[in-house]
Design a protein around this motif. Structure first.
Motif, PDB file in Angstrom:
ATOM      1  N   MET A   1       0.831  -1.204   0.000  1.00  0.00           N
ATOM      2  CA  MET A   1       0.000   0.000   0.000  1.00  0.00           C
ATOM      3  C   MET A   1       0.870   1.261   0.000  1.00  0.00           C
ATOM      4  O   MET A   1       0.618   2.194  -0.760  1.00  0.00           O
ATOM      5  CB  MET A   1      -0.920   0.029   1.212  1.00  0.00           C
ATOM      6  CG  MET A   1      -1.779   1.287   1.279  1.00  0.00           C
ATOM      7  SD  MET A   1      -2.511   1.582   2.903  1.00  0.00           S
ATOM      8  CE  MET A   1      -1.055   1.875   3.889  1.00  0.00           C
ATOM      9  N   LEU A   2       1.894   1.282   0.832  1.00  0.00           N
ATOM     10  CA  LEU A   2       2.764   2.462   0.907  1.00  0.00           C
ATOM     11  C   LEU A   2       3.496   2.702  -0.411  1.00  0.00           C
ATOM     12  O   LEU A   2       3.684   3.846  -0.821  1.00  0.00           O
ATOM     13  CB  LEU A   2       3.754   2.309   2.058  1.00  0.00           C
ATOM     14  CG  LEU A   2       3.141   2.403   3.452  1.00  0.00           C
ATOM     15  CD1 LEU A   2       4.146   1.961   4.512  1.00  0.00           C
ATOM     16  CD2 LEU A   2       2.652   3.813   3.733  1.00  0.00           C
ATOM     17  N   LEU A   3       3.881   1.632  -1.087  1.00  0.00           N
ATOM     18  CA  LEU A   3       4.538   1.776  -2.385  1.00  0.00           C
ATOM     19  C   LEU A   3       3.534   2.140  -3.476  1.00  0.00           C
ATOM     20  O   LEU A   3       3.800   2.995  -4.314  1.00  0.00           O
ATOM     21  CB  LEU A   3       5.295   0.500  -2.748  1.00  0.00           C
ATOM     22  CG  LEU A   3       6.517   0.197  -1.890  1.00  0.00           C
ATOM     23  CD1 LEU A   3       7.038  -1.205  -2.184  1.00  0.00           C
ATOM     24  CD2 LEU A   3       7.605   1.231  -2.099  1.00  0.00           C
ATOM     25  N   ARG A   4       2.373   1.527  -3.461  1.00  0.00           N
ATOM     26  CA  ARG A   4       1.345   1.787  -4.473  1.00  0.00           C
ATOM     27  C   ARG A   4       0.844   3.226  -4.401  1.00  0.00           C
ATOM     28  O   ARG A   4       0.662   3.892  -5.421  1.00  0.00           O
ATOM     29  CB  ARG A   4       0.173   0.823  -4.290  1.00  0.00           C
ATOM     30  CG  ARG A   4      -0.961   1.035  -5.308  1.00  0.00           C
ATOM     31  CD  ARG A   4      -2.235   0.319  -4.925  1.00  0.00           C
ATOM     32  NE  ARG A   4      -2.812   0.958  -3.746  1.00  0.00           N
ATOM     33  CZ  ARG A   4      -3.247   0.296  -2.674  1.00  0.00           C
ATOM     34  NH1 ARG A   4      -3.198  -1.013  -2.622  1.00  0.00           N
ATOM     35  NH2 ARG A   4      -3.741   0.939  -1.642  1.00  0.00           N
ATOM     36  N   ASP A   5       0.603   3.690  -3.187  1.00  0.00           N
ATOM     37  CA  ASP A   5       0.074   5.037  -3.007  1.00  0.00           C
ATOM     38  C   ASP A   5       1.162   6.103  -3.067  1.00  0.00           C
ATOM     39  O   ASP A   5       0.905   7.265  -2.781  1.00  0.00           O
ATOM     40  CB  ASP A   5      -0.677   5.137  -1.675  1.00  0.00           C
ATOM     41  CG  ASP A   5      -1.940   4.292  -1.667  1.00  0.00           C
ATOM     42  OD1 ASP A   5      -2.366   3.813  -2.743  1.00  0.00           O
ATOM     43  OD2 ASP A   5      -2.503   4.094  -0.573  1.00  0.00           O
ATOM     44  N   GLU A   6       2.355   5.677  -3.435  1.00  0.00           N
ATOM     45  CA  GLU A   6       3.503   6.553  -3.652  1.00  0.00           C
ATOM     46  C   GLU A   6       3.903   7.352  -2.417  1.00  0.00           C
ATOM     47  O   GLU A   6       4.400   8.471  -2.520  1.00  0.00           O
ATOM     48  CB  GLU A   6       3.272   7.448  -4.865  1.00  0.00           C
ATOM     49  CG  GLU A   6       3.091   6.627  -6.130  1.00  0.00           C
ATOM     50  CD  GLU A   6       2.857   7.471  -7.378  1.00  0.00           C
ATOM     51  OE1 GLU A   6       2.850   8.711  -7.293  1.00  0.00           O
ATOM     52  OE2 GLU A   6       2.697   6.853  -8.438  1.00  0.00           O
ATOM     53  N   GLU A   7       3.670   6.764  -1.253  1.00  0.00           N
ATOM     54  CA  GLU A   7       4.198   7.360  -0.029  1.00  0.00           C
ATOM     55  C   GLU A   7       5.730   7.290  -0.063  1.00  0.00           C
ATOM     56  O   GLU A   7       6.401   8.163   0.472  1.00  0.00           O
ATOM     57  CB  GLU A   7       3.673   6.622   1.203  1.00  0.00           C
ATOM     58  CG  GLU A   7       2.174   6.712   1.396  1.00  0.00           C
ATOM     59  CD  GLU A   7       1.706   8.108   1.765  1.00  0.00           C
ATOM     60  OE1 GLU A   7       2.438   8.821   2.477  1.00  0.00           O
ATOM     61  OE2 GLU A   7       0.617   8.489   1.311  1.00  0.00           O
TER      62      GLU A   7
END
Length: 73
Positions: free
Chosen positions: A17-23
């Motif tokens: 999620m953190l990688l997908r949402d570009e955090e």
């Protein structure tokens, strides 16, 4: 991995999620933020059936891509 979830399924979900949402741009930057090494997360999750895909920037179940390719034949 002190600040990341210990449960493998929750860890995979959180990291993806953190990688997908570009955090975070990369797994390395995410790990730096959480004071851990990418190899530690990769090794831990590999032991629980997940492998990191650089191309997809996400953890996937081991064999996911090969099963998908076999179904295309």
């Amino acid at each position: 991995m002190e600040y990341l979830p210990k449960d493998p399924a929750i860890l995979v979900s959180s990291v993806n999620m953190l990688l997908r949402d570009e955090e975070f741009d990369t797994l390395e930057s995410l790990c730096y933020n959480f004071e851990t090494e990418p190899a530690d997360i990769k090794d831990y999750l590999f032991g629980h059936g997940y492998v990191y895909s650089e191309e997809q920037r996400q953890f996937r179940p081991i064999g996911y891509n090969s099963e998908q390719n076999d179904n295309k034949r």
